[in-house]
Design an enzyme around this catalytic site. Sequence first.
Site, PDB file in Angstrom:
ATOM      1  N   GLY B  88       0.869  -1.172   0.000  1.00  0.00           N
ATOM      2  CA  GLY B  88       0.000   0.000   0.000  1.00  0.00           C
ATOM      3  C   GLY B  88       0.902   1.216   0.000  1.00  0.00           C
ATOM      4  O   GLY B  88       1.803   1.309  -0.823  1.00  0.00           O
ATOM      5  N   SER B 120       6.006  -5.396  -1.019  1.00  0.00           N
ATOM      6  CA  SER B 120       5.932  -3.989  -1.418  1.00  0.00           C
ATOM      7  C   SER B 120       6.275  -3.097  -0.209  1.00  0.00           C
ATOM      8  O   SER B 120       7.389  -3.191   0.305  1.00  0.00           O
ATOM      9  CB  SER B 120       4.543  -3.706  -1.992  1.00  0.00           C
ATOM     10  OG  SER B 120       4.520  -2.476  -2.655  1.00  0.00           O
ATOM     11  N   ALA B 121       5.363  -2.279   0.271  1.00  0.00           N
ATOM     12  CA  ALA B 121       5.658  -1.420   1.427  1.00  0.00           C
ATOM     13  C   ALA B 121       6.180  -2.232   2.609  1.00  0.00           C
ATOM     14  O   ALA B 121       7.068  -1.784   3.347  1.00  0.00           O
ATOM     15  CB  ALA B 121       4.410  -0.638   1.832  1.00  0.00           C
ATOM     16  N   HIS B 157       9.200  -3.654  -6.671  1.00  0.00           N
ATOM     17  CA  HIS B 157       8.632  -3.302  -7.999  1.00  0.00           C
ATOM     18  C   HIS B 157       9.724  -2.733  -8.897  1.00  0.00           C
ATOM     19  O   HIS B 157       9.450  -1.841  -9.703  1.00  0.00           O
ATOM     20  CB  HIS B 157       7.531  -2.244  -7.898  1.00  0.00           C
ATOM     21  CG  HIS B 157       6.406  -2.559  -6.970  1.00  0.00           C
ATOM     22  ND1 HIS B 157       5.429  -3.473  -7.277  1.00  0.00           N
ATOM     23  CD2 HIS B 157       6.078  -2.082  -5.732  1.00  0.00           C
ATOM     24  CE1 HIS B 157       4.543  -3.528  -6.272  1.00  0.00           C
ATOM     25  NE2 HIS B 157       4.926  -2.706  -5.336  1.00  0.00           N
ATOM     26  N   GLU B 192       9.083  -7.712  -9.836  1.00  0.00           N
ATOM     27  CA  GLU B 192       7.802  -8.385  -9.594  1.00  0.00           C
ATOM     28  C   GLU B 192       8.001  -9.898  -9.646  1.00  0.00           C
ATOM     29  O   GLU B 192       8.672 -10.410 -10.545  1.00  0.00           O
ATOM     30  CB  GLU B 192       6.779  -8.009 -10.676  1.00  0.00           C
ATOM     31  CG  GLU B 192       6.622  -6.525 -10.936  1.00  0.00           C
ATOM     32  CD  GLU B 192       6.056  -5.738  -9.779  1.00  0.00           C
ATOM     33  OE1 GLU B 192       6.259  -6.144  -8.618  1.00  0.00           O
ATOM     34  OE2 GLU B 192       5.425  -4.714 -10.046  1.00  0.00           O
TER      35      GLU B 192
END
Lengths: 232, 232
Positions: B88, B120-121, B157, B192
Amino acid sequence: MRNLLLMSSSRAANPDYLDHGLAWLSEHFAGKQVLFIPYAGVTVSATDYTAMVAEAFAKIDVKVTGIHEYEDARQAMQEAEAVAVGGGNTYMLLHKLYETGSLDILKRRINEGMPYAGWSAGSNIAGPSIRTTNDMPIIQPRSFNAINAVPFQLNPHFTDAMPEGHRGETRSQRIAEFMVVDNHTPVIGIMEGTALKVQGQHMHLLGDRDGVVFADQQRRTLKAGSNCSHWL
Amino acid sequence: MRNLLLMSSSRAANPDYLDHGLAWLSEHFAGKQVLFIPYAGVTVSATDYTAMVAEAFAKIDVKVTGIHEYEDARQAMQEAEAVAVGGGNTYMLLHKLYETGSLDILKRRINEGMPYAGWSAGSNIAGPSIRTTNDMPIIQPRSFNAINAVPFQLNPHFTDAMPEGHRGETRSQRIAEFMVVDNHTPVIGIMEGTALKVQGQHMHLLGDRDGVVFADQQRRTLKAGSNCSHWL
Protein backbone atom coordinates in the site's frame (compact mmCIF):
# COMPACT_ATOMS: atom_id res chain seq x y z
CA MET A 1 -0.11 39.88 -6.48
CA ARG A 2 1.40 36.44 -6.97
CA ASN A 3 2.92 35.84 -10.37
CA LEU A 4 3.76 32.17 -10.97
CA LEU A 5 4.66 29.99 -13.92
CA LEU A 6 4.52 26.34 -12.88
CA MET A 7 5.76 24.01 -15.60
CA SER A 8 5.47 20.25 -15.57
CA SER A 9 8.94 19.55 -16.89
CA SER A 10 12.08 21.02 -18.41
CA ARG A 11 11.70 18.95 -21.55
CA ALA A 12 8.68 17.94 -23.63
CA ALA A 13 8.33 16.86 -27.26
CA ASN A 14 11.19 19.24 -28.11
CA PRO A 15 14.12 17.62 -26.35
CA ASP A 16 16.20 20.82 -25.94
CA TYR A 17 16.41 21.99 -22.36
CA LEU A 18 13.48 24.28 -21.49
CA ASP A 19 12.81 24.97 -25.18
CA HIS A 20 9.09 24.29 -25.07
CA GLY A 21 8.68 26.86 -22.30
CA LEU A 22 10.90 29.68 -23.56
CA ALA A 23 8.04 31.81 -24.90
CA TRP A 24 6.27 31.56 -21.54
CA LEU A 25 9.46 32.22 -19.60
CA SER A 26 10.31 35.19 -21.81
CA GLU A 27 7.00 36.89 -21.04
CA HIS A 28 7.17 35.89 -17.39
CA PHE A 29 10.65 37.24 -16.73
CA ALA A 30 10.72 40.13 -19.26
CA GLY A 31 13.46 42.61 -18.32
CA LYS A 32 14.28 40.90 -15.03
CA GLN A 33 17.46 39.21 -13.83
CA VAL A 34 16.68 35.74 -12.52
CA LEU A 35 18.06 34.09 -9.41
CA PHE A 36 18.22 30.37 -10.14
CA ILE A 37 17.88 27.80 -7.34
CA PRO A 38 19.71 24.58 -8.30
CA TYR A 39 18.97 22.83 -4.96
CA ALA A 40 16.92 20.00 -6.54
CA GLY A 41 19.91 18.91 -8.59
CA VAL A 42 21.53 15.87 -7.01
CA THR A 43 23.61 14.28 -9.75
CA VAL A 44 24.56 17.65 -11.27
CA SER A 45 26.62 20.37 -9.58
CA ALA A 46 25.09 23.75 -8.77
CA THR A 47 27.51 25.37 -11.20
CA ASP A 48 26.75 23.04 -14.11
CA TYR A 49 23.04 23.18 -13.47
CA THR A 50 23.01 26.98 -13.41
CA ALA A 51 25.12 27.12 -16.58
CA MET A 52 22.61 24.87 -18.37
CA VAL A 53 19.72 27.12 -17.34
CA ALA A 54 21.66 30.28 -18.17
CA GLU A 55 22.34 28.93 -21.65
CA ALA A 56 18.65 28.28 -22.24
CA PHE A 57 17.58 31.65 -20.80
CA ALA A 58 20.17 33.44 -22.95
CA LYS A 59 17.98 32.60 -25.96
CA ILE A 60 15.35 34.93 -24.52
CA ASP A 61 17.85 37.50 -23.23
CA VAL A 62 17.24 36.72 -19.57
CA LYS A 63 20.29 36.90 -17.29
CA VAL A 64 20.72 34.21 -14.65
CA THR A 65 22.79 33.89 -11.49
CA GLY A 66 22.85 30.87 -9.19
CA ILE A 67 22.03 31.22 -5.51
CA HIS A 68 25.23 29.31 -4.66
CA GLU A 69 27.25 32.22 -6.11
CA TYR A 70 26.17 34.43 -3.21
CA GLU A 71 27.66 34.34 0.25
CA ASP A 72 24.28 34.74 1.90
CA ALA A 73 21.45 32.69 0.37
CA ARG A 74 18.83 34.52 2.42
CA GLN A 75 20.02 37.90 1.26
CA ALA A 76 20.17 36.73 -2.35
CA MET A 77 16.56 35.56 -2.10
CA GLN A 78 15.56 38.81 -0.40
CA GLU A 79 17.04 40.94 -3.16
CA ALA A 80 16.18 38.83 -6.23
CA GLU A 81 14.22 40.46 -9.04
CA ALA A 82 12.78 37.07 -10.00
CA VAL A 83 13.34 33.44 -9.01
CA ALA A 84 13.42 30.21 -11.03
CA VAL A 85 13.56 26.80 -9.37
CA GLY A 86 14.62 23.80 -11.43
CA GLY A 87 13.68 20.15 -11.25
CA GLY A 88 15.48 17.20 -9.73
CA ASN A 89 14.66 15.77 -6.33
CA THR A 90 11.85 17.53 -4.49
CA TYR A 91 12.96 16.30 -1.05
CA MET A 92 16.49 17.60 -1.56
CA LEU A 93 15.12 20.90 -2.84
CA LEU A 94 12.88 21.42 0.18
CA HIS A 95 15.59 20.19 2.55
CA LYS A 96 18.03 22.80 1.25
CA LEU A 97 15.46 25.59 1.29
CA TYR A 98 14.89 24.82 4.97
CA GLU A 99 18.58 24.37 5.77
CA THR A 100 19.57 27.69 4.20
CA GLY A 101 16.68 29.49 5.85
CA SER A 102 15.57 30.76 2.46
CA LEU A 103 12.11 29.14 2.29
CA ASP A 104 10.36 31.74 4.42
CA ILE A 105 11.93 34.56 2.46
CA LEU A 106 10.91 32.98 -0.82
CA LYS A 107 7.32 32.64 0.44
CA ARG A 108 7.22 36.29 1.41
CA ARG A 109 8.74 37.49 -1.86
CA ILE A 110 6.21 35.46 -3.87
CA ASN A 111 3.37 36.97 -1.83
CA GLU A 112 4.79 40.42 -2.57
CA GLY A 113 4.56 39.70 -6.30
CA MET A 114 8.09 38.71 -7.29
CA PRO A 115 7.86 36.56 -10.46
CA TYR A 116 8.46 32.87 -9.74
CA ALA A 117 8.90 30.08 -12.25
CA GLY A 118 9.40 26.41 -11.47
CA TRP A 119 9.49 23.16 -13.32
CA SER A 120 9.01 19.67 -11.94
CA ALA A 121 10.29 19.82 -8.32
CA GLY A 122 10.21 23.62 -8.63
CA SER A 123 6.47 23.43 -9.36
CA ASN A 124 5.82 20.85 -6.67
CA ILE A 125 6.98 23.15 -3.89
CA ALA A 126 4.59 25.93 -4.94
CA GLY A 127 1.71 24.03 -3.32
CA PRO A 128 0.97 23.67 0.39
CA SER A 129 3.23 20.62 0.69
CA ILE A 130 5.28 18.12 -1.28
CA ARG A 131 2.85 15.30 -0.47
CA THR A 132 2.12 14.67 -4.15
CA THR A 133 5.64 14.58 -5.52
CA ASN A 134 6.68 11.61 -7.67
CA ASP A 135 10.23 11.66 -6.37
CA MET A 136 12.16 9.25 -4.21
CA PRO A 137 12.59 10.45 -0.60
CA ILE A 138 16.39 10.30 -0.63
CA ILE A 139 16.61 12.80 2.23
CA GLN A 140 14.21 13.77 4.98
CA PRO A 141 13.34 17.46 4.96
CA ARG A 142 12.43 19.16 8.22
CA SER A 143 8.81 19.16 7.10
CA PHE A 144 6.75 18.29 4.01
CA ASN A 145 5.23 21.79 4.16
CA ALA A 146 6.23 23.98 1.24
CA ILE A 147 5.59 27.46 -0.20
CA ASN A 148 1.79 27.35 -0.21
CA ALA A 149 1.52 29.96 -2.96
CA VAL A 150 -1.50 28.12 -4.38
CA PRO A 151 -4.17 26.24 -2.40
CA PHE A 152 -3.81 22.96 -4.28
CA GLN A 153 -1.18 20.26 -4.55
CA LEU A 154 0.79 19.98 -7.77
CA ASN A 155 1.56 16.74 -9.54
CA PRO A 156 3.97 17.43 -12.39
CA HIS A 157 4.79 14.85 -15.09
CA PHE A 158 1.21 13.65 -14.75
CA THR A 159 0.48 10.49 -16.73
CA ASP A 160 -1.83 7.52 -16.59
CA ALA A 161 0.59 5.37 -18.57
CA MET A 162 2.13 2.33 -16.91
CA PRO A 163 4.99 0.16 -18.17
CA GLU A 164 3.55 -3.13 -19.35
CA GLY A 165 3.43 -5.86 -16.71
CA HIS A 166 4.09 -3.41 -13.91
CA ARG A 167 2.06 -4.09 -10.76
CA GLY A 168 2.82 -0.94 -8.80
CA GLU A 169 0.22 1.75 -8.25
CA THR A 170 -0.85 4.01 -11.13
CA ARG A 171 -0.48 7.74 -10.65
CA SER A 172 -4.24 8.09 -10.23
CA GLN A 173 -4.22 5.41 -7.53
CA ARG A 174 -1.47 7.26 -5.70
CA ILE A 175 -3.42 10.50 -5.82
CA ALA A 176 -6.59 8.64 -4.75
CA GLU A 177 -4.64 7.59 -1.64
CA PHE A 178 -3.77 11.23 -1.03
CA MET A 179 -7.46 12.17 -1.23
CA VAL A 180 -8.30 9.63 1.46
CA VAL A 181 -5.78 11.22 3.80
CA ASP A 182 -6.61 14.84 2.91
CA ASN A 183 -9.94 15.48 1.23
CA HIS A 184 -9.75 19.27 1.58
CA THR A 185 -6.80 19.92 -0.69
CA PRO A 186 -7.33 19.49 -4.45
CA VAL A 187 -4.52 18.01 -6.55
CA ILE A 188 -3.81 19.32 -10.04
CA GLY A 189 -1.88 17.02 -12.35
CA ILE A 190 -0.10 18.73 -15.25
CA MET A 191 1.21 16.83 -18.24
CA GLU A 192 4.60 17.17 -19.92
CA GLY A 193 4.75 20.35 -22.03
CA THR A 194 2.11 22.22 -20.05
CA ALA A 195 2.17 24.79 -17.25
CA LEU A 196 -0.08 26.70 -14.89
CA LYS A 197 0.17 30.48 -15.10
CA VAL A 198 -1.06 32.23 -11.97
CA GLN A 199 -1.48 35.98 -11.75
CA GLY A 200 -3.20 37.11 -8.58
CA GLN A 201 -6.65 35.51 -8.63
CA HIS A 202 -6.35 34.32 -12.24
CA MET A 203 -5.02 30.98 -13.43
CA HIS A 204 -4.71 29.46 -16.90
CA LEU A 205 -3.47 26.11 -18.13
CA LEU A 206 -0.85 26.73 -20.84
CA GLY A 207 0.07 24.21 -23.52
CA ASP A 208 -1.72 21.75 -25.77
CA ARG A 209 -2.63 19.00 -23.35
CA ASP A 210 -5.40 18.74 -20.79
CA GLY A 211 -4.62 18.57 -17.11
CA VAL A 212 -6.42 16.70 -14.36
CA VAL A 213 -7.99 17.87 -11.11
CA PHE A 214 -8.61 15.51 -8.23
CA ALA A 215 -11.01 16.98 -5.69
CA ASP A 216 -14.05 15.86 -3.69
CA GLN A 217 -13.21 12.23 -4.49
CA GLN A 218 -13.63 12.98 -8.20
CA ARG A 219 -11.35 13.28 -11.14
CA ARG A 220 -12.06 16.10 -13.56
CA THR A 221 -10.42 17.24 -16.77
CA LEU A 222 -8.74 20.64 -16.88
CA LYS A 223 -9.05 21.72 -20.52
CA ALA A 224 -5.90 22.80 -22.30
CA GLY A 225 -5.81 26.59 -22.51
CA SER A 226 -8.71 27.03 -20.13
CA ASN A 227 -9.21 29.58 -17.40
CA CYS A 228 -9.13 27.56 -14.20
CA SER A 229 -9.10 30.41 -11.69
CA HIS A 230 -11.82 28.85 -9.52
CA TRP A 231 -9.21 26.39 -8.16
CA LEU A 232 -7.34 29.28 -6.58
CA MET B 1 18.35 -15.30 14.08
CA ARG B 2 16.41 -13.06 11.71
CA ASN B 3 13.98 -14.85 9.42
CA LEU B 4 12.61 -12.65 6.68
CA LEU B 5 10.73 -13.09 3.43
CA LEU B 6 10.73 -9.81 1.50
CA MET B 7 8.58 -9.97 -1.61
CA SER B 8 8.44 -7.34 -4.32
CA SER B 9 4.70 -7.42 -4.78
CA SER B 10 1.47 -9.17 -3.92
CA ARG B 11 0.78 -9.97 -7.55
CA ALA B 12 3.00 -11.06 -10.42
CA ALA B 13 2.27 -12.88 -13.68
CA ASN B 14 -0.40 -14.86 -11.84
CA PRO B 15 -2.96 -12.18 -11.05
CA ASP B 16 -4.48 -13.90 -7.98
CA TYR B 17 -3.64 -12.18 -4.73
CA LEU B 18 -0.33 -13.46 -3.29
CA ASP B 19 -0.57 -16.62 -5.41
CA HIS B 20 2.96 -16.47 -6.81
CA GLY B 21 4.36 -16.37 -3.27
CA LEU B 22 2.22 -18.99 -1.53
CA ALA B 23 4.85 -21.75 -1.64
CA TRP B 24 7.39 -19.39 -0.08
CA LEU B 25 4.91 -18.13 2.49
CA SER B 26 3.85 -21.68 3.36
CA GLU B 27 7.41 -22.67 4.21
CA HIS B 28 8.10 -19.37 5.94
CA PHE B 29 5.07 -19.47 8.23
CA ALA B 30 4.69 -23.28 8.63
CA GLY B 31 2.56 -24.07 11.68
CA LYS B 32 2.45 -20.45 12.87
CA GLN B 33 -0.48 -18.10 13.32
CA VAL B 34 0.20 -14.83 11.54
CA LEU B 35 -0.49 -11.32 12.79
CA PHE B 36 -1.25 -9.20 9.72
CA ILE B 37 -0.47 -5.47 9.68
CA PRO B 38 -2.84 -3.69 7.25
CA TYR B 39 -1.47 -0.19 8.02
CA ALA B 40 -0.22 0.45 4.46
CA GLY B 41 -3.78 0.10 3.11
CA VAL B 42 -5.24 3.52 2.42
CA THR B 43 -8.11 2.93 0.04
CA VAL B 44 -9.06 -0.40 1.66
CA SER B 45 -10.29 -0.90 5.22
CA ALA B 46 -8.24 -2.87 7.74
CA THR B 47 -11.01 -5.46 7.93
CA ASP B 48 -11.30 -5.94 4.16
CA TYR B 49 -7.55 -5.99 3.70
CA THR B 50 -7.08 -8.61 6.42
CA ALA B 51 -9.91 -10.72 4.98
CA MET B 52 -8.22 -10.69 1.57
CA VAL B 53 -4.93 -11.84 3.07
CA ALA B 54 -6.65 -14.45 5.25
CA GLU B 55 -8.36 -15.86 2.17
CA ALA B 56 -5.03 -16.23 0.37
CA PHE B 57 -3.26 -17.68 3.42
CA ALA B 58 -6.11 -20.18 3.94
CA LYS B 59 -4.89 -21.94 0.78
CA ILE B 60 -1.73 -22.84 2.69
CA ASP B 61 -3.51 -23.47 6.02
CA VAL B 62 -2.04 -20.42 7.70
CA LYS B 63 -4.37 -18.59 10.12
CA VAL B 64 -4.39 -14.81 10.10
CA THR B 65 -5.60 -12.13 12.51
CA GLY B 66 -5.41 -8.40 11.90
CA ILE B 67 -3.62 -6.12 14.36
CA HIS B 68 -6.68 -3.84 14.40
CA GLU B 69 -8.66 -6.68 16.03
CA TYR B 70 -6.62 -6.30 19.23
CA GLU B 71 -7.17 -3.62 21.84
CA ASP B 72 -3.45 -3.10 22.30
CA ALA B 73 -1.36 -3.06 19.12
CA ARG B 74 1.89 -3.19 21.08
CA GLN B 75 0.82 -6.23 23.01
CA ALA B 76 -0.40 -7.95 19.85
CA MET B 77 3.00 -7.34 18.25
CA GLN B 78 4.76 -8.52 21.39
CA GLU B 79 2.86 -11.81 21.45
CA ALA B 80 2.67 -12.58 17.72
CA GLU B 81 4.01 -15.92 16.51
CA ALA B 82 4.77 -14.38 13.12
CA VAL B 83 4.06 -11.07 11.36
CA ALA B 84 3.11 -10.25 7.78
CA VAL B 85 3.02 -6.67 6.51
CA GLY B 86 1.13 -5.92 3.31
CA GLY B 87 1.67 -3.33 0.62
CA GLY B 88 0.00 0.00 0.00
CA ASN B 89 1.52 3.30 1.01
CA THR B 90 4.90 3.07 2.75
CA TYR B 91 4.60 6.47 4.44
CA MET B 92 1.21 5.60 5.93
CA LEU B 93 2.56 2.23 7.06
CA LEU B 94 5.54 3.75 8.84
CA HIS B 95 3.43 6.58 10.23
CA LYS B 96 1.03 4.10 11.85
CA LEU B 97 3.83 1.90 13.17
CA TYR B 98 5.24 4.97 14.90
CA GLU B 99 1.86 6.25 16.08
CA THR B 100 0.87 2.93 17.65
CA GLY B 101 4.28 2.54 19.25
CA SER B 102 4.61 -0.88 17.63
CA LEU B 103 7.69 -0.25 15.47
CA ASP B 104 10.23 -0.75 18.25
CA ILE B 105 8.53 -3.95 19.35
CA LEU B 106 8.47 -5.26 15.79
CA LYS B 107 12.20 -4.52 15.45
CA ARG B 108 12.97 -6.41 18.64
CA ARG B 109 10.79 -9.40 17.73
CA ILE B 110 12.47 -9.66 14.32
CA ASN B 111 15.88 -9.58 15.98
CA GLU B 112 14.72 -12.37 18.27
CA GLY B 113 13.90 -14.53 15.26
CA MET B 114 10.15 -14.14 14.83
CA PRO B 115 9.30 -14.88 11.17
CA TYR B 116 8.50 -11.73 9.20
CA ALA B 117 7.11 -11.50 5.69
CA GLY B 118 6.42 -8.34 3.76
CA TRP B 119 5.50 -7.36 0.27
CA SER B 120 5.93 -3.99 -1.42
CA ALA B 121 5.66 -1.42 1.43
CA GLY B 122 6.08 -4.30 3.88
CA SER B 123 9.45 -5.08 2.29
CA ASN B 124 10.48 -1.44 2.07
CA ILE B 125 10.34 -0.97 5.83
CA ALA B 126 12.68 -3.92 6.48
CA GLY B 127 15.66 -1.77 5.45
CA PRO B 128 17.29 1.03 7.46
CA SER B 129 14.85 3.61 6.09
CA ILE B 130 12.08 4.21 3.55
CA ARG B 131 14.31 6.50 1.48
CA THR B 132 13.99 4.25 -1.60
CA THR B 133 10.24 3.74 -1.63
CA ASN B 134 8.36 4.40 -4.87
CA ASP B 135 5.29 5.68 -3.06
CA MET B 136 3.74 9.10 -2.83
CA PRO B 137 4.41 10.86 0.51
CA ILE B 138 0.74 11.36 1.37
CA ILE B 139 1.53 11.64 5.07
CA GLN B 140 4.68 12.65 6.95
CA PRO B 141 5.90 9.94 9.32
CA ARG B 142 7.82 10.96 12.44
CA SER B 143 10.99 9.76 10.73
CA PHE B 144 12.07 7.97 7.54
CA ASN B 145 13.96 5.46 9.73
CA ALA B 146 12.47 1.97 9.59
CA ILE B 147 13.11 -1.54 10.93
CA ASN B 148 16.75 -1.87 9.87
CA ALA B 149 16.60 -5.70 9.83
CA VAL B 150 18.92 -5.74 6.80
CA PRO B 151 21.79 -3.31 6.08
CA PHE B 152 20.58 -2.30 2.62
CA GLN B 153 17.69 -0.31 1.23
CA LEU B 154 14.92 -2.18 -0.58
CA ASN B 155 13.38 -1.06 -3.84
CA PRO B 156 10.38 -3.30 -4.60
CA HIS B 157 8.63 -3.30 -8.00
CA PHE B 158 12.00 -2.61 -9.54
CA THR B 159 11.85 -1.87 -13.26
CA ASP B 160 13.76 0.05 -15.87
CA ALA B 161 10.70 0.43 -18.06
CA MET B 162 9.31 3.90 -18.69
CA PRO B 163 6.00 4.83 -20.30
CA GLU B 164 6.68 6.16 -23.79
CA GLY B 165 7.18 9.89 -24.02
CA HIS B 166 7.58 10.24 -20.25
CA ARG B 167 10.27 12.72 -19.20
CA GLY B 168 10.37 11.99 -15.48
CA GLU B 169 13.33 10.21 -13.90
CA THR B 170 13.85 6.47 -14.49
CA ARG B 171 14.04 4.22 -11.45
CA SER B 172 17.78 3.88 -11.89
CA GLN B 173 18.16 7.65 -12.01
CA ARG B 174 16.22 7.95 -8.78
CA ILE B 175 18.41 5.38 -7.07
CA ALA B 176 21.53 7.08 -8.49
CA GLU B 177 20.34 10.22 -6.69
CA PHE B 178 20.08 8.20 -3.48
CA MET B 179 23.66 7.00 -3.91
CA VAL B 180 24.90 10.59 -4.14
CA VAL B 181 23.27 11.39 -0.82
CA ASP B 182 24.23 8.13 0.93
CA ASN B 183 27.07 6.14 -0.61
CA HIS B 184 27.37 3.77 2.35
CA THR B 185 24.02 2.02 2.07
CA PRO B 186 23.51 -0.37 -0.86
CA VAL B 187 20.10 -0.51 -2.56
CA ILE B 188 18.67 -3.81 -3.75
CA GLY B 189 15.94 -3.61 -6.38
CA ILE B 190 13.70 -6.66 -6.64
CA MET B 191 11.45 -7.29 -9.60
CA GLU B 192 7.80 -8.38 -9.59
CA GLY B 193 7.47 -12.06 -8.70
CA THR B 194 10.74 -12.25 -6.76
CA ALA B 195 11.68 -12.07 -3.10
CA LEU B 196 14.65 -11.99 -0.77
CA LYS B 197 14.79 -14.76 1.81
CA VAL B 198 16.98 -13.90 4.80
CA GLN B 199 17.87 -16.44 7.49
CA GLY B 200 20.45 -15.18 9.92
CA GLN B 201 23.56 -14.46 7.86
CA HIS B 202 22.21 -16.14 4.72
CA MET B 203 20.26 -14.52 1.92
CA HIS B 204 18.89 -15.85 -1.37
CA LEU B 205 16.99 -14.24 -4.20
CA LEU B 206 13.86 -16.28 -4.87
CA GLY B 207 12.01 -16.33 -8.18
CA ASP B 208 12.86 -16.38 -11.87
CA ARG B 209 14.05 -12.84 -12.43
CA ASP B 210 17.35 -11.16 -11.66
CA GLY B 211 17.55 -8.38 -9.14
CA VAL B 212 19.76 -5.31 -9.12
CA VAL B 213 22.25 -4.00 -6.56
CA PHE B 214 23.34 -0.39 -6.48
CA ALA B 215 26.45 0.11 -4.39
CA ASP B 216 29.77 1.98 -4.64
CA GLN B 217 28.38 4.04 -7.53
CA GLN B 218 27.89 0.86 -9.55
CA ARG B 219 24.96 -1.18 -10.70
CA ARG B 220 25.34 -4.95 -10.49
CA THR B 221 23.03 -7.82 -11.37
CA LEU B 222 21.76 -10.10 -8.61
CA LYS B 223 21.26 -13.45 -10.33
CA ALA B 224 17.87 -15.13 -9.93
CA GLY B 225 18.17 -17.94 -7.37
CA SER B 226 21.62 -16.86 -6.24
CA ASN B 227 23.09 -16.78 -2.78
CA CYS B 228 23.60 -13.10 -2.05
CA SER B 229 24.57 -13.33 1.61
CA HIS B 230 27.53 -11.01 1.24
CA TRP B 231 25.13 -8.05 1.06
CA LEU B 232 24.07 -8.76 4.64
